[in-house]
Design a protein around this motif. Sequence first.
Motif, short mmCIF file in Angstrom:
data_model
loop_
_atom_site.label_atom_id
_atom_site.label_comp_id
_atom_site.label_asym_id
_atom_site.label_seq_id
_atom_site.Cartn_x
_atom_site.Cartn_y
_atom_site.Cartn_z
N TYR A 7 0.88 -1.18 0.00
CA TYR A 7 0.00 0.00 0.00
C TYR A 7 0.92 1.23 0.00
N PRO A 8 1.31 1.68 -1.19
CA PRO A 8 2.39 2.67 -1.33
C PRO A 8 2.13 3.99 -0.63
N GLN A 9 3.20 4.59 -0.16
CA GLN A 9 3.11 5.94 0.40
C GLN A 9 3.11 7.00 -0.69
N HIS B 176 5.28 -3.30 -8.88
CA HIS B 176 5.27 -4.17 -7.71
C HIS B 176 3.85 -4.55 -7.31
N ILE B 177 3.74 -5.70 -6.70
CA ILE B 177 2.44 -6.20 -6.25
C ILE B 177 1.90 -5.33 -5.12
N SER B 178 0.59 -5.17 -5.07
CA SER B 178 -0.06 -4.39 -4.01
C SER B 178 -1.30 -5.15 -3.53
N VAL B 179 -1.98 -4.60 -2.53
CA VAL B 179 -3.21 -5.24 -2.05
C VAL B 179 -4.25 -5.28 -3.15
N ALA B 180 -4.19 -4.36 -4.11
CA ALA B 180 -5.14 -4.37 -5.23
C ALA B 180 -4.99 -5.64 -6.04
N ASP B 181 -3.76 -6.05 -6.31
CA ASP B 181 -3.52 -7.28 -7.07
C ASP B 181 -3.97 -8.51 -6.30
N CYS C 130 -0.53 5.19 -4.52
CA CYS C 130 -1.56 4.86 -3.53
C CYS C 130 -2.95 5.12 -4.11
N ALA C 131 -3.08 6.20 -4.85
CA ALA C 131 -4.37 6.53 -5.47
C ALA C 131 -4.78 5.46 -6.47
N ARG C 132 -3.81 4.87 -7.18
CA ARG C 132 -4.13 3.80 -8.12
C ARG C 132 -4.66 2.56 -7.40
N VAL C 133 -4.04 2.24 -6.27
CA VAL C 133 -4.53 1.12 -5.48
C VAL C 133 -5.94 1.41 -4.96
N ASP C 134 -6.14 2.60 -4.43
CA ASP C 134 -7.46 2.98 -3.93
C ASP C 134 -8.51 2.95 -5.04
N GLU C 135 -8.11 3.40 -6.22
CA GLU C 135 -9.03 3.41 -7.36
C GLU C 135 -9.53 2.00 -7.67
N TYR C 136 -8.57 1.05 -7.74
CA TYR C 136 -8.98 -0.32 -8.03
C TYR C 136 -9.87 -0.90 -6.93
#
Length: 281
Positions: A85-87, A162-167, A92-98
């Motif tokens: 969950y990037p700082q 890199h992998i994130s919680v979205a993936d 971070c906005a991309r993760v939140d968007e997904y």
Amino acid sequence: MGLELYLDLLSQPCRAVYIFAKKNGIPFELRPVELLKGQHHSDAFAQVNRLKKVPALKDGDFTLAESVAILLYLSRKYEVPDHWYPQDLQACARVDEYLAWQHTALRNSCTRAMWQKMMFPVFLGEQVPPETLASTLAELDRCLQLLEDKFLKDQDFVAGPHISVADLVAITELMHTLSYSNIEKLPSVSRERTSSLLHVWPRRENPPWGIPQSGHPALCLTMPTPSTWLPLPIACQCWLPSFQKPTQAGCMAPTCGGRGGERSLSGGPCSCHEGQGLASS
């Protein structure tokens, strides 16, 4: 008492939380909640989550519902690697968007497809009108196209390299879609897109998710796919032969969404008198 996670690993959101905690070495006590037995409607579980859904988290006197909220809480409290969950503001906005799109789009389409294609006709004996199923599969295909064109594009992962919680949320959902049906039974376009995504994704993160095949039985099954695919942690299919129609109190079907008396996802009269809707989120 330390961290407690209330999970049913038949649930895609629960698997995402479980894999995330295991992958990052987060210590927790697993509190199984069996949806098919209606345990999420018990008074004891309602004390943890009044929404009566899994997953749920209990950390001392603090309780939390909803898988996305739980994933972000864990990522912040335990200071997991930044890529989850990037700082960085835009990453971070991309993760939140997904994550904002997922629950009302891909998850909804995958769940409807599962119930209409397998649960209703095979295990509940309720036929689904062909036009209803066709509409659902068309929507699933549209969501898969959006996942590929809007979110992944030419990137390795949703938020970049890199992998994130979205993936993680996405992959548990997609694996569930293929766990209930032979891939050849999916529409041709959906089959190609889903196969491609699941074939490539784990090769980008090696070992895939860091969960050994000797782990929890609900996560230890090789995908029923071509031999070139890597083993993936997905929902175990062994529970399906013993599946029984949910009772009113234990209904987990995404049917009338809490209104009761409306039409089910199969197109027929809703069999859920309490209308509890999705039991995991």
